[in-house]
Design a protein around this motif. Structure first.
Motif, PDB file in Angstrom:
ATOM      1  N   PHE A  80      47.878 -70.438 -65.365  1.00 56.49           N
ATOM      2  CA  PHE A  80      47.473 -69.458 -64.765  1.00 56.49           C
ATOM      3  C   PHE A  80      46.121 -68.930 -65.733  1.00 56.49           C
ATOM      4  O   PHE A  80      45.091 -68.371 -65.360  1.00 56.49           O
ATOM      5  N   ALA A  81      46.623 -68.932 -67.220  1.00 52.95           N
ATOM      6  CA  ALA A  81      45.188 -68.686 -68.234  1.00 52.95           C
ATOM      7  C   ALA A  81      44.243 -69.796 -67.165  1.00 52.95           C
ATOM      8  O   ALA A  81      42.465 -69.489 -67.568  1.00 52.95           O
ATOM      9  N   ALA A 114      42.689 -68.571 -64.186  1.00 51.60           N
ATOM     10  CA  ALA A 114      41.796 -67.842 -64.727  1.00 51.60           C
ATOM     11  C   ALA A 114      40.202 -67.318 -64.961  1.00 51.60           C
ATOM     12  O   ALA A 114      39.300 -67.829 -64.540  1.00 51.60           O
ATOM     13  N   GLY A 121      37.960 -69.709 -62.590  1.00 55.39           N
ATOM     14  CA  GLY A 121      37.335 -69.178 -61.475  1.00 55.39           C
ATOM     15  C   GLY A 121      36.605 -68.458 -62.226  1.00 55.39           C
ATOM     16  O   GLY A 121      34.814 -68.442 -61.728  1.00 55.39           O
ATOM     17  N   ALA A 122      36.578 -68.666 -63.639  1.00 51.80           N
ATOM     18  CA  ALA A 122      35.110 -67.836 -63.989  1.00 51.80           C
ATOM     19  C   ALA A 122      33.709 -68.336 -64.220  1.00 51.80           C
ATOM     20  O   ALA A 122      32.811 -68.169 -63.945  1.00 51.80           O
ATOM     21  N   ASN A 127      39.854 -67.835 -57.219  1.00 50.79           N
ATOM     22  CA  ASN A 127      40.625 -68.338 -58.697  1.00 50.79           C
ATOM     23  C   ASN A 127      40.936 -67.258 -59.242  1.00 50.79           C
ATOM     24  O   ASN A 127      41.823 -67.676 -60.604  1.00 50.79           O
ATOM     25  N   LEU A 128      40.141 -66.620 -59.666  1.00 52.70           N
ATOM     26  CA  LEU A 128      40.166 -65.285 -60.568  1.00 52.70           C
ATOM     27  C   LEU A 128      41.651 -64.465 -59.930  1.00 52.70           C
ATOM     28  O   LEU A 128      42.021 -64.151 -61.548  1.00 52.70           O
ATOM     29  N   VAL A 129      41.348 -64.143 -58.999  1.00 51.83           N
ATOM     30  CA  VAL A 129      42.224 -63.755 -58.117  1.00 51.83           C
ATOM     31  C   VAL A 129      44.133 -64.183 -58.559  1.00 51.83           C
ATOM     32  O   VAL A 129      44.827 -63.894 -59.054  1.00 51.83           O
ATOM     33  N   ASN A 130      43.733 -65.374 -58.332  1.00 48.11           N
ATOM     34  CA  ASN A 130      44.924 -66.338 -58.601  1.00 48.11           C
ATOM     35  C   ASN A 130      45.467 -66.500 -60.579  1.00 48.11           C
ATOM     36  O   ASN A 130      46.601 -65.895 -60.054  1.00 48.11           O
ATOM     37  N   GLY A 131      44.776 -66.569 -60.976  1.00 50.35           N
ATOM     38  CA  GLY A 131      44.909 -66.536 -62.425  1.00 50.35           C
ATOM     39  C   GLY A 131      45.576 -64.955 -62.764  1.00 50.35           C
ATOM     40  O   GLY A 131      46.525 -65.305 -63.784  1.00 50.35           O
ATOM     41  N   PHE A 132      45.657 -63.938 -61.966  1.00 53.25           N
ATOM     42  CA  PHE A 132      45.836 -62.252 -62.428  1.00 53.25           C
ATOM     43  C   PHE A 132      47.034 -62.419 -61.804  1.00 53.25           C
ATOM     44  O   PHE A 132      47.306 -60.960 -61.817  1.00 53.25           O
ATOM     45  N   GLY A 163      46.260 -71.348 -57.941  1.00 52.28           N
ATOM     46  CA  GLY A 163      44.435 -71.183 -57.935  1.00 52.28           C
ATOM     47  C   GLY A 163      44.828 -72.512 -56.712  1.00 52.28           C
ATOM     48  O   GLY A 163      45.603 -73.293 -55.835  1.00 52.28           O
TER      49      GLY A 163
END
Length: 318
Positions: free
Chosen positions: A120-121, A124, A127-128, A299-304, A309
Protein backbone atom coordinates in the motif's frame (compact mmCIF):
# COMPACT_ATOMS: atom_id res chain seq x y z
CA UNK A 1 -24.05 59.81 -66.71
CA UNK A 2 -21.94 59.57 -63.55
CA UNK A 3 -25.01 58.95 -61.38
CA UNK A 4 -26.17 56.22 -63.74
CA UNK A 5 -22.73 54.59 -63.65
CA UNK A 6 -22.66 54.72 -59.86
CA UNK A 7 -26.14 53.22 -59.75
CA UNK A 8 -25.03 50.43 -62.07
CA UNK A 9 -22.01 49.66 -59.90
CA UNK A 10 -24.21 49.48 -56.79
CA UNK A 11 -26.57 47.10 -58.53
CA UNK A 12 -23.65 44.93 -59.70
CA UNK A 13 -22.14 44.89 -56.21
CA UNK A 14 -25.46 44.01 -54.62
CA UNK A 15 -26.03 41.24 -57.16
CA UNK A 16 -22.58 39.84 -56.55
CA UNK A 17 -23.20 39.88 -52.79
CA UNK A 18 -26.55 38.09 -53.19
CA UNK A 19 -24.96 35.50 -55.49
CA UNK A 20 -22.18 34.81 -52.99
CA UNK A 21 -24.68 34.42 -50.17
CA UNK A 22 -26.77 32.04 -52.26
CA UNK A 23 -23.69 29.94 -53.08
CA UNK A 24 -22.73 29.82 -49.41
CA UNK A 25 -26.20 28.64 -48.41
CA UNK A 26 -26.22 25.96 -51.09
CA UNK A 27 -22.76 24.81 -50.03
CA UNK A 28 -23.89 24.53 -46.40
CA UNK A 29 -26.91 22.52 -47.50
CA UNK A 30 -24.79 20.22 -49.65
CA UNK A 31 -22.19 19.58 -46.92
CA UNK A 32 -23.66 18.46 -43.59
CA UNK A 33 -22.13 20.04 -40.50
CA UNK A 34 -19.73 18.13 -38.28
CA UNK A 35 -22.20 18.39 -35.45
CA UNK A 36 -24.91 16.70 -37.51
CA UNK A 37 -22.69 13.89 -38.79
CA UNK A 38 -21.02 13.09 -35.48
CA UNK A 39 -22.88 10.41 -33.55
CA UNK A 40 -24.57 11.68 -30.41
CA UNK A 41 -23.61 9.86 -27.22
CA UNK A 42 -26.13 7.17 -26.28
CA UNK A 43 -26.60 6.93 -22.53
CA UNK A 44 -27.96 3.37 -22.72
CA UNK A 45 -24.97 2.20 -24.75
CA UNK A 46 -22.55 3.76 -22.28
CA UNK A 47 -24.32 2.23 -19.28
CA UNK A 48 -24.37 -1.24 -20.84
CA UNK A 49 -20.72 -0.93 -21.84
CA UNK A 50 -19.88 0.02 -18.25
CA UNK A 51 -21.74 -3.02 -16.93
CA UNK A 52 -19.90 -5.26 -19.40
CA UNK A 53 -16.50 -3.91 -18.39
CA UNK A 54 -17.38 -4.25 -14.70
CA UNK A 55 -18.39 -7.89 -15.09
CA UNK A 56 -15.27 -8.67 -17.10
CA UNK A 57 -12.98 -6.98 -14.56
CA UNK A 58 -14.16 -9.08 -11.61
CA UNK A 59 -12.47 -12.39 -12.57
CA UNK A 60 -9.51 -10.51 -14.04
CA UNK A 61 -8.95 -8.56 -10.82
CA UNK A 62 -9.18 -11.78 -8.80
CA UNK A 63 -6.56 -13.40 -11.02
CA UNK A 64 -4.15 -10.50 -10.52
CA UNK A 65 -4.52 -10.68 -6.73
CA UNK A 66 -3.24 -14.25 -6.90
CA UNK A 67 -0.23 -12.99 -8.84
CA UNK A 68 0.49 -10.24 -6.30
CA UNK A 69 -0.18 -12.48 -3.32
CA UNK A 70 -2.90 -10.37 -1.67
CA UNK A 71 -6.55 -10.85 -0.69
CA UNK A 72 -9.09 -10.86 -3.55
CA UNK A 73 -10.97 -7.91 -2.06
CA UNK A 74 -7.80 -5.81 -2.46
CA UNK A 75 -7.97 -6.33 -6.22
CA UNK A 76 -11.68 -5.54 -6.41
CA UNK A 77 -11.16 -2.32 -4.47
CA UNK A 78 -8.32 -1.40 -6.81
CA UNK A 79 -10.48 -1.96 -9.89
CA UNK A 80 -13.28 0.20 -8.48
CA UNK A 81 -11.08 3.04 -7.22
CA UNK A 82 -8.84 3.22 -10.30
CA UNK A 83 -11.81 3.13 -12.64
CA UNK A 84 -13.65 5.86 -10.72
CA UNK A 85 -10.66 8.21 -10.33
CA UNK A 86 -9.51 7.98 -13.93
CA UNK A 87 -13.07 8.30 -15.25
CA UNK A 88 -13.48 11.58 -13.35
CA UNK A 89 -10.00 13.03 -13.89
CA UNK A 90 -8.75 11.34 -17.07
CA UNK A 91 -8.48 12.87 -20.53
CA UNK A 92 -9.68 9.93 -22.64
CA UNK A 93 -13.03 8.44 -21.52
CA UNK A 94 -12.31 5.29 -23.52
CA UNK A 95 -9.29 4.34 -21.39
CA UNK A 96 -10.38 1.84 -18.71
CA UNK A 97 -8.13 1.52 -15.67
CA UNK A 98 -8.08 -1.08 -12.93
CA UNK A 99 -5.95 -3.67 -11.19
CA UNK A 100 -3.50 -4.65 -13.92
CA UNK A 101 -1.24 -7.62 -14.37
CA UNK A 102 1.77 -5.46 -15.25
CA UNK A 103 1.75 -3.83 -11.80
CA UNK A 104 0.83 -7.04 -9.95
CA UNK A 105 3.93 -8.80 -11.29
CA UNK A 106 6.18 -5.98 -10.06
CA UNK A 107 4.62 -5.91 -6.59
CA UNK A 108 4.66 -9.68 -6.01
CA UNK A 109 8.23 -9.84 -4.60
CA UNK A 110 7.53 -6.91 -2.25
CA UNK A 111 4.42 -8.57 -0.83
CA UNK A 112 6.26 -11.86 -0.44
CA UNK A 113 9.12 -10.27 1.50
CA UNK A 114 7.45 -7.47 3.50
CA UNK A 115 3.69 -7.99 3.41
CA UNK A 116 0.71 -6.07 2.00
CA UNK A 117 1.21 -2.94 4.12
CA UNK A 118 4.42 -2.19 2.23
CA UNK A 119 2.44 -2.75 -0.97
CA UNK A 120 0.00 0.00 0.00
CA UNK A 121 2.86 2.38 0.77
CA UNK A 122 4.51 1.60 -2.57
CA UNK A 123 1.23 2.18 -4.43
CA UNK A 124 0.81 5.60 -2.81
CA UNK A 125 4.41 6.56 -3.64
CA UNK A 126 3.97 5.36 -7.22
CA UNK A 127 0.88 7.54 -7.51
CA UNK A 128 2.83 10.56 -6.30
CA UNK A 129 5.57 9.90 -8.87
CA UNK A 130 3.00 9.60 -11.67
CA UNK A 131 1.29 12.83 -10.60
CA UNK A 132 4.63 14.67 -10.65
CA UNK A 133 5.37 13.24 -14.12
CA UNK A 134 2.02 14.53 -15.30
CA UNK A 135 2.61 17.98 -13.77
CA UNK A 136 5.96 18.15 -15.59
CA UNK A 137 4.19 17.12 -18.84
CA UNK A 138 6.51 14.18 -19.39
CA UNK A 139 3.72 12.17 -20.98
CA UNK A 140 4.18 13.94 -24.30
CA UNK A 141 7.34 11.93 -24.94
CA UNK A 142 5.19 8.83 -25.51
CA UNK A 143 4.42 10.27 -28.95
CA UNK A 144 8.04 9.53 -29.90
CA UNK A 145 7.40 5.79 -29.62
CA UNK A 146 7.46 4.20 -33.13
CA UNK A 147 4.23 2.76 -34.44
CA UNK A 148 5.76 -0.75 -34.89
CA UNK A 149 6.51 -0.65 -31.16
CA UNK A 150 2.82 0.01 -30.45
CA UNK A 151 1.84 -2.87 -32.73
CA UNK A 152 4.28 -5.14 -30.93
CA UNK A 153 2.96 -3.94 -27.57
CA UNK A 154 -0.64 -4.77 -28.47
CA UNK A 155 0.11 -8.18 -29.95
CA UNK A 156 2.56 -9.07 -27.22
CA UNK A 157 0.02 -8.20 -24.55
CA UNK A 158 -2.59 -10.26 -26.42
CA UNK A 159 -0.21 -13.22 -26.37
CA UNK A 160 0.41 -12.80 -22.63
CA UNK A 161 -3.31 -12.55 -21.88
CA UNK A 162 -4.09 -15.53 -24.11
CA UNK A 163 -1.42 -17.73 -22.58
CA UNK A 164 -2.56 -16.78 -19.08
CA UNK A 165 -6.03 -18.15 -19.82
CA UNK A 166 -4.56 -21.62 -20.43
CA UNK A 167 -4.00 -21.92 -16.67
CA UNK A 168 -7.77 -22.25 -16.28
CA UNK A 169 -7.60 -25.64 -18.04
CA UNK A 170 -4.67 -26.97 -16.01
CA UNK A 171 -5.47 -30.17 -14.12
CA UNK A 172 -8.83 -30.73 -15.82
CA UNK A 173 -9.61 -34.12 -17.32
CA UNK A 174 -12.54 -35.98 -18.80
CA UNK A 175 -16.01 -34.44 -18.67
CA UNK A 176 -14.83 -31.46 -16.62
CA UNK A 177 -12.31 -30.51 -19.30
CA UNK A 178 -14.83 -30.92 -22.13
CA UNK A 179 -17.39 -28.83 -20.26
CA UNK A 180 -14.94 -26.00 -19.63
CA UNK A 181 -13.73 -26.00 -23.23
CA UNK A 182 -17.30 -26.09 -24.55
CA UNK A 183 -18.54 -23.20 -22.39
CA UNK A 184 -15.44 -21.17 -23.25
CA UNK A 185 -15.93 -21.77 -26.98
CA UNK A 186 -19.65 -20.94 -26.71
CA UNK A 187 -18.91 -17.63 -24.99
CA UNK A 188 -16.30 -16.70 -27.59
CA UNK A 189 -18.65 -17.64 -30.43
CA UNK A 190 -21.47 -15.51 -29.00
CA UNK A 191 -19.19 -12.50 -28.71
CA UNK A 192 -18.27 -12.94 -32.38
CA UNK A 193 -21.74 -13.75 -33.75
CA UNK A 194 -24.05 -11.48 -31.73
CA UNK A 195 -23.00 -8.18 -33.41
CA UNK A 196 -23.99 -9.63 -36.81
CA UNK A 197 -27.50 -10.69 -35.75
CA UNK A 198 -30.07 -8.17 -37.06
CA UNK A 199 -32.63 -8.82 -34.30
CA UNK A 200 -30.21 -7.98 -31.47
CA UNK A 201 -30.23 -4.24 -30.58
CA UNK A 202 -26.88 -2.61 -31.25
CA UNK A 203 -27.03 -0.93 -27.83
CA UNK A 204 -26.49 -4.30 -26.10
CA UNK A 205 -22.76 -5.14 -25.98
CA UNK A 206 -21.96 -8.63 -27.21
CA UNK A 207 -19.74 -9.57 -24.22
CA UNK A 208 -22.52 -8.65 -21.76
CA UNK A 209 -25.07 -10.76 -23.66
CA UNK A 210 -22.60 -13.64 -23.89
CA UNK A 211 -21.89 -13.61 -20.15
CA UNK A 212 -25.59 -13.40 -19.28
CA UNK A 213 -26.57 -16.14 -21.76
CA UNK A 214 -23.90 -18.67 -20.77
CA UNK A 215 -24.39 -17.92 -17.07
CA UNK A 216 -28.13 -18.50 -17.38
CA UNK A 217 -27.52 -21.72 -19.33
CA UNK A 218 -25.22 -23.07 -16.61
CA UNK A 219 -27.71 -22.28 -13.83
CA UNK A 220 -30.82 -23.54 -15.63
CA UNK A 221 -29.24 -26.71 -17.00
CA UNK A 222 -27.35 -27.41 -13.78
CA UNK A 223 -24.00 -27.77 -15.55
CA UNK A 224 -21.22 -28.64 -13.14
CA UNK A 225 -18.44 -26.11 -13.63
CA UNK A 226 -16.46 -23.58 -11.62
CA UNK A 227 -17.86 -20.11 -10.93
CA UNK A 228 -16.12 -16.92 -9.91
CA UNK A 229 -17.15 -17.61 -6.32
CA UNK A 230 -15.37 -20.97 -6.45
CA UNK A 231 -12.11 -19.38 -7.54
CA UNK A 232 -11.92 -17.05 -4.53
CA UNK A 233 -14.12 -15.63 -1.81
CA UNK A 234 -15.16 -12.14 -2.86
CA UNK A 235 -17.10 -11.16 0.26
CA UNK A 236 -16.02 -7.92 1.82
CA UNK A 237 -16.96 -4.30 2.42
CA UNK A 238 -16.56 -0.95 0.74
CA UNK A 239 -13.06 0.61 0.70
CA UNK A 240 -12.18 2.52 3.86
CA UNK A 241 -9.44 5.05 4.52
CA UNK A 242 -6.34 3.27 5.74
CA UNK A 243 -2.87 4.69 6.36
CA UNK A 244 -0.23 2.05 5.49
CA UNK A 245 1.08 0.52 8.71
CA UNK A 246 4.80 0.81 7.97
CA UNK A 247 7.62 2.48 9.91
CA UNK A 248 8.21 6.09 8.89
CA UNK A 249 11.94 5.68 8.31
CA UNK A 250 14.54 5.95 5.60
CA UNK A 251 14.86 2.16 5.56
CA UNK A 252 11.20 1.84 4.65
CA UNK A 253 11.58 4.44 1.93
CA UNK A 254 14.61 2.59 0.54
CA UNK A 255 12.63 -0.66 0.39
CA UNK A 256 9.53 0.87 -1.20
CA UNK A 257 11.11 3.30 -3.68
CA UNK A 258 12.44 0.81 -6.28
CA UNK A 259 9.07 -0.95 -6.54
CA UNK A 260 7.16 2.35 -6.62
CA UNK A 261 9.38 3.78 -9.36
CA UNK A 262 9.09 0.60 -11.42
CA UNK A 263 5.30 0.51 -11.12
CA UNK A 264 5.02 4.22 -11.89
CA UNK A 265 7.06 3.78 -15.08
CA UNK A 266 5.38 0.55 -16.20
CA UNK A 267 1.93 1.89 -15.41
CA UNK A 268 2.45 5.14 -17.31
CA UNK A 269 3.93 3.41 -20.34
CA UNK A 270 1.03 0.96 -20.57
CA UNK A 271 -1.50 3.73 -19.92
CA UNK A 272 -0.11 6.15 -22.48
CA UNK A 273 0.26 3.48 -25.16
CA UNK A 274 -3.34 2.45 -24.53
CA UNK A 275 -4.38 6.09 -24.72
CA UNK A 276 -2.66 6.47 -28.08
CA UNK A 277 -4.47 3.42 -29.43
CA UNK A 278 -7.85 4.68 -28.22
CA UNK A 279 -7.06 8.12 -29.68
CA UNK A 280 -6.44 6.48 -33.04
CA UNK A 281 -9.74 4.60 -32.89
CA UNK A 282 -11.80 7.60 -31.79
CA UNK A 283 -9.83 10.03 -34.01
CA UNK A 284 -9.54 12.36 -31.05
CA UNK A 285 -6.22 13.49 -29.62
CA UNK A 286 -6.33 13.82 -25.83
CA UNK A 287 -3.97 15.23 -23.21
CA UNK A 288 -1.25 12.86 -22.03
CA UNK A 289 -0.25 14.87 -18.97
CA UNK A 290 -3.86 14.95 -17.77
CA UNK A 291 -4.03 11.17 -18.07
CA UNK A 292 -0.77 10.86 -16.09
CA UNK A 293 -2.18 13.01 -13.29
CA UNK A 294 -5.38 10.93 -13.26
CA UNK A 295 -3.34 7.72 -12.95
CA UNK A 296 -1.32 9.26 -10.14
CA UNK A 297 -4.44 10.35 -8.28
CA UNK A 298 -5.94 6.89 -8.69
CA UNK A 299 -2.91 5.15 -7.24
CA UNK A 300 -2.66 7.67 -4.39
CA UNK A 301 -6.25 6.92 -3.45
CA UNK A 302 -5.54 3.18 -3.74
CA UNK A 303 -2.56 3.42 -1.44
CA UNK A 304 -4.58 5.11 1.30
CA UNK A 305 -7.64 2.87 0.91
CA UNK A 306 -5.91 -0.50 1.14
CA UNK A 307 -5.95 -1.41 -2.57
CA UNK A 308 -3.25 -2.74 -4.88
CA UNK A 309 -3.31 0.06 -7.48
CA UNK A 310 -3.08 -0.44 -11.21
CA UNK A 311 -3.04 1.27 -14.60
CA UNK A 312 -4.90 1.33 -17.91
CA UNK A 313 -6.06 -2.03 -19.26
CA UNK A 314 -5.85 -2.32 -23.01
CA UNK A 315 -8.08 -5.39 -23.15
CA UNK A 316 -10.99 -3.59 -21.48
CA UNK A 317 -10.35 -0.31 -23.28
CA UNK A 318 -10.31 -1.76 -26.80
Amino acid sequence: MRSEARGGRRVDARAAHDLAAAMAISADDATPSRKETSPSPNVLTQVLAGITVSLAMVPESLAFTFVAGVSPIVGLHAAALMGLCTAVLGAQPGVISGAAGATAVVFAPLVASHGPEYLFAAVALAGAIQAVAGALRLGKFIRLVPQPCMIGFVNGLAAVIGSAQLQSFAGLTGAQLYTTVGLTALTMALIKIVPNLPFIPKQIPAPLLAIASVGTLVQVAGIATKTVGDVAAVAGSLPRFHIPNVPASFETFAVVLPFAASVAAVGLIETLLTQQLVDDVTERRTSTHKECIAQGAGNLVNGFFGAMGGCAMIGQSM
